[in-house]
Each structure stands twice: as C-alpha cells, then as structure tokens.
Design an enzyme around this catalytic site. Structure first.
Site, PDB file in Angstrom:
ATOM      1  N   HIS A 158      57.978  18.391 -11.458  1.00  0.00           N
ATOM      2  CA  HIS A 158      56.375  18.663 -11.766  1.00  0.00           C
ATOM      3  C   HIS A 158      56.116  19.932 -12.147  1.00  0.00           C
ATOM      4  O   HIS A 158      55.955  20.762 -11.491  1.00  0.00           O
ATOM      5  CB  HIS A 158      55.523  18.310 -10.436  1.00  0.00           C
ATOM      6  CG  HIS A 158      54.119  18.194 -10.499  1.00  0.00           C
ATOM      7  ND1 HIS A 158      53.539  17.193 -10.474  1.00  0.00           N
ATOM      8  CD2 HIS A 158      53.230  19.202 -10.771  1.00  0.00           C
ATOM      9  CE1 HIS A 158      52.125  17.334 -10.548  1.00  0.00           C
ATOM     10  NE2 HIS A 158      51.694  18.616 -10.909  1.00  0.00           N
ATOM     11  N   HIS A 176      53.943  21.860 -15.526  1.00  0.00           N
ATOM     12  CA  HIS A 176      53.180  21.871 -16.666  1.00  0.00           C
ATOM     13  C   HIS A 176      53.737  22.733 -17.580  1.00  0.00           C
ATOM     14  O   HIS A 176      53.586  24.147 -17.249  1.00  0.00           O
ATOM     15  CB  HIS A 176      51.839  22.304 -16.260  1.00  0.00           C
ATOM     16  CG  HIS A 176      51.021  20.966 -15.506  1.00  0.00           C
ATOM     17  ND1 HIS A 176      50.445  20.008 -16.069  1.00  0.00           N
ATOM     18  CD2 HIS A 176      51.114  20.900 -14.144  1.00  0.00           C
ATOM     19  CE1 HIS A 176      49.805  19.255 -14.874  1.00  0.00           C
ATOM     20  NE2 HIS A 176      50.438  19.789 -13.793  1.00  0.00           N
ATOM     21  N   HIS A 185      48.943  12.299 -11.232  1.00  0.00           N
ATOM     22  CA  HIS A 185      48.146  13.335 -10.056  1.00  0.00           C
ATOM     23  C   HIS A 185      47.352  12.593  -9.280  1.00  0.00           C
ATOM     24  O   HIS A 185      46.342  11.939  -9.868  1.00  0.00           O
ATOM     25  CB  HIS A 185      47.245  14.452 -10.767  1.00  0.00           C
ATOM     26  CG  HIS A 185      48.251  15.529 -11.702  1.00  0.00           C
ATOM     27  ND1 HIS A 185      49.234  15.243 -12.557  1.00  0.00           N
ATOM     28  CD2 HIS A 185      48.238  16.892 -11.375  1.00  0.00           C
ATOM     29  CE1 HIS A 185      49.863  16.403 -12.785  1.00  0.00           C
ATOM     30  NE2 HIS A 185      49.458  17.182 -12.226  1.00  0.00           N
ATOM     31  N   GLU A 191      45.778  15.311  -4.393  1.00  0.00           N
ATOM     32  CA  GLU A 191      45.734  16.898  -4.430  1.00  0.00           C
ATOM     33  C   GLU A 191      44.158  17.222  -3.789  1.00  0.00           C
ATOM     34  O   GLU A 191      43.807  17.495  -2.638  1.00  0.00           O
ATOM     35  CB  GLU A 191      45.937  17.507  -5.568  1.00  0.00           C
ATOM     36  CG  GLU A 191      46.021  18.995  -5.606  1.00  0.00           C
ATOM     37  CD  GLU A 191      46.399  19.532  -7.095  1.00  0.00           C
ATOM     38  OE1 GLU A 191      46.335  20.708  -6.958  1.00  0.00           O
ATOM     39  OE2 GLU A 191      45.813  18.791  -8.191  1.00  0.00           O
ATOM     40  N   ASP A 245      54.705  23.446 -10.085  1.00  0.00           N
ATOM     41  CA  ASP A 245      53.335  22.974 -10.847  1.00  0.00           C
ATOM     42  C   ASP A 245      52.981  24.089 -12.029  1.00  0.00           C
ATOM     43  O   ASP A 245      53.386  23.568 -12.911  1.00  0.00           O
ATOM     44  CB  ASP A 245      52.265  23.203  -9.813  1.00  0.00           C
ATOM     45  CG  ASP A 245      51.010  22.244 -10.112  1.00  0.00           C
ATOM     46  OD1 ASP A 245      51.155  21.505 -11.135  1.00  0.00           O
ATOM     47  OD2 ASP A 245      49.961  22.400  -9.295  1.00  0.00           O
ATOM     48  N   ASP A 246      52.385  25.155 -11.632  1.00  0.00           N
ATOM     49  CA  ASP A 246      51.932  25.964 -12.707  1.00  0.00           C
ATOM     50  C   ASP A 246      52.368  27.626 -12.277  1.00  0.00           C
ATOM     51  O   ASP A 246      51.517  28.411 -11.683  1.00  0.00           O
ATOM     52  CB  ASP A 246      50.459  26.030 -12.932  1.00  0.00           C
ATOM     53  CG  ASP A 246      50.033  24.849 -13.350  1.00  0.00           C
ATOM     54  OD1 ASP A 246      50.150  24.270 -14.539  1.00  0.00           O
ATOM     55  OD2 ASP A 246      49.361  23.858 -12.519  1.00  0.00           O
TER      56      ASP A 246
END
Length: 325
Positions: free
Chosen positions: A10, A12, A190, A193, A271-272
């Site tokens: 996961h 981005h 997604h 969350e 994630d980021d």
C-alpha cells in the site's frame, strides 16, 4: 528487525514523492508551491481533506512521463534503502495524462522503464495498481478503469480506489471494478479508514475485492472481523499513517495487533511516507516497541504480504524464498 526483507502493498506513487523532489520540479518549472511546505521543507497540511489538497497540489508539477520516471526511481531508491524487496504502488491515470489512454501508455512506459532499472540495480520489484479517485466521481472512474483494462498484464496487475471516503458510495463504482475484474486485474479498495465498518462491508459486497486498503475500523464490528478472518481478506494496514492523520491517537491505540490476534491477515505499509514522516523501517521499529513483535512475527507479516501480492506465481515464490518463509 530492520534488516528483514519487506514487502509493501500500500504505497501511493505520487504520495511517496520526497518533498525535495517536488520542490526541485517546481523550481525547474517556475511554479510557486511554497504554500504546501512548512519552514523545514516538509509537506504541511491540517487533517485529511487538507492532506488531499496538498497531495493534489504537489501532483501539479508531475507533468510529463519523464517526471514520473524520475519519481519512480526516487521512490524505489528510498524503499530499497528501507529493506523493501517488492512494492505495489497505486498510480492514477488522473495524474498521468488526464485519463487519456494514449497518454497513459506513455506515462506507464516511463514508470516501467524506471522500475526495471531499479530492479536490476537495487533488487526491488514494482507492480502497479491503477487507482480511480473516489471524489472525482464514477464517470472519471470508468475512464480510469478503461486505462487499467487496456494495459493489464505482468506490470499493471491490480485496480483500486482511493480518495475521500465521504464522497459517493462504493456501489457507484461497481461498473469500473467489474471492467477491471474482467480484464484479469486483482482488486483492492480503500475502506475502513475514515469510513466505519460499513465502508469495509460495502467494499466486499459491492466491489468484491480481495484486499482492503487500511480496513482498521473493522475492529469496531466483531462480526465483520470474523468475516475478514474466515474469508481470508487481507488488510493493507498503514499504522503510521493512521496515527499521523488522527484515526487513532497513538500507536498503542492502533488495532493492528487485535486484528492479527483475531486471525485477520494484516500487512504493513507506509501509505504516503513523506507526508507522515515514516519509512518501512520506522513502521517496524514502532510495532516492535509498541507490541513487542519479534522477528518471527515480522517474517509472518512479510510472508502474508508476499502471498497476497498481485504478482505471478514465480515472483511470489522468489519473494517467499528471499523472506525465508
């Protein structure tokens, strides 16, 4: 634990862009992006919606296939430095040619060239999960799904959805997921969350995915936790992201260990990462300190990730061998 081989499911691609990389592109293009950085040069935002604004502003200087090729190399270098041997990156045609199929092919070729170079030189593999943006709406998602279906293969292996969970419903995107499924792509979404357990259930029922991005708020519904465990649904858990964005106040409050003990297949990702001041090594460190996870747990997590990866069997076998599973 830091030196253990890691598999990340996961990530981005645009969200993994180092701030210095984006600032450099902005200088080259004469674009003023100073408003999205703090005094230390880090991304600056307040809350999830503002995070999306800053994310999309940073993407405005990713304009050409060459930019995305350079970005891919920069991201994979950072991942490899953190012991990642395989990563699956969300990439959106929305940011790669405005969902035009011809332009998307050019962007994808640049990403692939950089990925193949990184695999030869750094030993890290990359697969692409084409991702539609929920708050851009179902019509845009259909165009994104067409881009995904037309380029499905050994590099583009998955399809997913990200963006603002408060916009629309999962059912609005069922057509796009059906198209991706028919093209042989594997599916993730997604959910769980910012949306509660119902958002996870909707992703399973309407989009028929095999993995859930985040999914941590499933913990609020014991019956849903049981369903995830029984059906073998894999959660792409990003603990540092969840804490940084305030989904949970601290790592100690994060439900990843409760989910794991309940038999849910959990994995660990960033994630980021520059937005949340994390790396895969830092995620492993935090989980070790907080839950006393040992090398055996982390090897199990990496093996679960490899088995859930959207890759071919030969690649999976190689990953499991490198992990020592």
């Amino acid at each position: 634990m830091n030196e253990l081989p890691k598999v990340e499911l996961h990530l981005h691609l645009e969200g993994a862009a180092p701030p210095a990389f984006i600032r450099g592109l902005a200088r080259e293009q004469g674009v003023d992006l100073s408003g999205i950085f703090d005094a230390q040069g880090n991304y600056a935002y307040r809350g999830f919606v503002d995070f999306l604004r800053v994310y999309e502003a940073a993407c405005t200087v990713l304009r050409t296939p060459r930019d995305f090729g350079r970005l891919t190399r920069a991201v994979l270098e950072q991942s490899a430095e953190n012991g990642v041997i395989h990563t699956e990156a969300f990439v959106s045609p929305d940011f790669c040619g405005g969902r035009d199929l011809g332009a998307w092919r050019e962007y994808l070729a640049a990403i692939r060239e950089a990925a193949e170079e990184a695999e030869r030189e750094l030993g890290i593999g990359l697969r692409v999960i084409v991702t539609c943006i929920r708050h851009f709406g179902p019509d845009a998602a259909r165009q994104t799904a067409r881009c995904a279906a037309e380029t499905a293969g050994d590099f583009v292996t998955g399809f997913g959805i990200g963006g603002d969970e408060g916009q629309g419903s999962k059912a609005d995107f069922a057509w796009s997921f059906d198209m991706a499924r028919e093209a042989g792509l594997r599916l993730t979404a997604h959910a769980g969350e910012w949306g509660g357990p119902d958002s996870v259930r909707d992703a399973l029922d309407h989009l028929r995915v095999e993995r859930i991005g985040h999914g941590v708020r499933a913990i609020e519904d014991p019956a849903l936790v049981d369903r995830l465990a029984e059906d073998g649904i894999v959660l792409e858990v990003c603990p540092g992201s969840n804490v940084a964005l305030g989904v949970y106040p601290s790592m100690r409050d994060h439900p990843i260990e409760r989910l794991r003990k309940a038999g849910v297949k959990v994995t660990v990702s960033t994630d980021d990462p520059p937005f949340f001041h994390t790396t895969m090594r830092q995620e492993y460190d935090a989980l070790h300190r907080t839950f006393d996870w040992d090398e055996g747990v982390f090897r199990d997590i990496a093996a679960t990730s490899a088995r859930a990866a959207f890759c071919d069997a030969a690649t999976r076998d190689t990953l499991l061998e490198r992990i020592g599973a």
